[in-house]
Scaffold this active site. Sequence first.
Site, PDB file in Angstrom:
ATOM      1  N   THR A  13       0.731  -1.275   0.041  1.00  0.00           N
ATOM      2  CA  THR A  13       0.034  -0.006  -0.106  1.00  0.00           C
ATOM      3  C   THR A  13       0.946   1.246   0.154  1.00  0.00           C
ATOM      4  O   THR A  13       0.360   2.194  -0.450  1.00  0.00           O
ATOM      5  CB  THR A  13      -1.082   0.004   1.390  1.00  0.00           C
ATOM      6  OG1 THR A  13      -1.664  -1.016   1.252  1.00  0.00           O
ATOM      7  CG2 THR A  13      -1.839   1.250   1.403  1.00  0.00           C
ATOM      8  N   SER A  59       1.489  -7.754  -1.080  1.00  0.00           N
ATOM      9  CA  SER A  59       2.315  -8.626  -0.134  1.00  0.00           C
ATOM     10  C   SER A  59       1.707  -9.736  -0.138  1.00  0.00           C
ATOM     11  O   SER A  59       2.460 -10.963   0.328  1.00  0.00           O
ATOM     12  CB  SER A  59       2.583  -8.023   1.055  1.00  0.00           C
ATOM     13  OG  SER A  59       1.436  -7.910   1.946  1.00  0.00           O
ATOM     14  N   THR A  92       1.548  -4.589   4.213  1.00  0.00           N
ATOM     15  CA  THR A  92       1.071  -4.850   5.574  1.00  0.00           C
ATOM     16  C   THR A  92       0.808  -6.368   5.791  1.00  0.00           C
ATOM     17  O   THR A  92       0.820  -6.893   6.981  1.00  0.00           O
ATOM     18  CB  THR A  92       0.444  -3.917   6.109  1.00  0.00           C
ATOM     19  OG1 THR A  92      -0.923  -3.812   5.558  1.00  0.00           O
ATOM     20  CG2 THR A  92       0.877  -2.572   6.381  1.00  0.00           C
ATOM     21  N   ASP A  93       0.038  -6.935   5.067  1.00  0.00           N
ATOM     22  CA  ASP A  93      -0.703  -8.244   5.042  1.00  0.00           C
ATOM     23  C   ASP A  93       0.384  -9.292   5.333  1.00  0.00           C
ATOM     24  O   ASP A  93       0.125  -9.803   6.426  1.00  0.00           O
ATOM     25  CB  ASP A  93      -1.273  -8.789   3.833  1.00  0.00           C
ATOM     26  CG  ASP A  93      -2.667  -7.692   3.258  1.00  0.00           C
ATOM     27  OD1 ASP A  93      -3.056  -7.052   4.412  1.00  0.00           O
ATOM     28  OD2 ASP A  93      -3.320  -8.145   2.441  1.00  0.00           O
TER      29      ASP A  93
HETATM   30  N1  GLU Z   1      -2.870  -6.273   0.614  1.00  0.00           N
HETATM   31  C1  GLU Z   1      -1.926  -5.281   0.285  1.00  0.00           C
HETATM   32  C2  GLU Z   1      -0.572  -5.820   0.543  1.00  0.00           C
HETATM   33  O1  GLU Z   1      -0.414  -6.489   1.709  1.00  0.00           O
HETATM   34  C3  GLU Z   1      -2.304  -3.895   0.906  1.00  0.00           C
HETATM   35  C4  GLU Z   1      -2.112  -4.157   2.505  1.00  0.00           C
HETATM   36  C5  GLU Z   1      -1.083  -3.100   2.868  1.00  0.00           C
HETATM   37  O2  GLU Z   1       0.158  -2.786   2.123  1.00  0.00           O
HETATM   38  O3  GLU Z   1      -1.293  -2.458   3.899  1.00  0.00           O
HETATM   39  O4  GLU Z   1       0.352  -5.294  -0.016  1.00  0.00           O
END
Ligand code: GLU
Length: 322
Positions: A13, A59, A92-93
């Site tokens: 993100t 991610s 973050t995932d």
């Molecule tokens: N699903 C995405 C990832 O993990 C967005 C989550 C994020 O980065 O906050 O890349």
Amino acid sequence: MRNKVIILATGGTIAGVGEDGKIVGYKPGTLTIDDLIAATPKLKDVADIEALQICNINSDDITDRIWIKLANKINELAKDLDVVGFVITHGTDTMEETAYFLNLTVKTDKPVVFTGSMRPATSISADGYMNLYEALCVAVSKEAKGKGVLVVFSDCIFAARTVTKTSTYHVTAISSSGMGAMGIVRDGRVYLYASPFKCHTLESIFDVSKIDVLPKVSILYFSVDANPGLLEYAAKSSDGIVIAGAGAGEFSEAYKSIVDKLEIPVVVCSRIDDGIILKENLLCDNTVAADNLSPQKAAILLRLAIACKVEKSHLQEIFTKY
Ligand code: GLU
């Protein structure tokens, strides 16, 4: 000579682009690391930066091959005496998984600091720029040296082993549940109050310099009436199993009757966020207690242990030590 930090970018993100000002419905892994650096001029006050785009993805698409590539790249670059630390931008995932994997496989005491964001780069009050700045400040700090892989998010510093994602939307989503933060960052200054005590980085036995992929480990989530057939099925196509049990790692008699028969390594965790599982808690003698590792982190340790040919009889020791 100024401090040199290498930023390894993987997407997420923090590099996400969406409708101007909005926070939902964006595409992660869109901006390049050069775009992010150009949009954050203050980074240049902190260090000389070299940026490497490892990939630019969501991610959830991170793989074992990317993990191994990152570990080996950091191990190679850490030999450069001008490099004082590393920052990794990541979605973050699965940030906690990549961070824990590197905590076990990088061979340096130079800080390796993860960061990301909860709001895309195009949203109002995007959090990625500040997180990137603070991660860079931690990467150049003397305090962070030798503390294992760290995650910096929303002014807090977390240890790779205990950090986890605790919310699907809060800007403070990256946290450490019951364990808390190791420290904080204020106006670029680092304040540390704790240190990780489990084995990491230079003391870790795990070496991925000669492998490209990891063994397969499946995670099975127990709940009322959980289908033991799934466990049997997973065991056939896996090198190891992690069970996210109820409470202190418990499951039904039906589950137990299958687990008792399994010959591949089985590690027992809890589906509870703040959970420690001890050997004395285990229902089956052929299983290993995961200490307080989450199922996703226990799977990483088990994959590495199998890859590095740790004897089944030593697995409990490994799960207590790492
Ligand atoms: N699903 C995405 C990832 O993990 C967005 C989550 C994020 O980065 O906050 O890349």
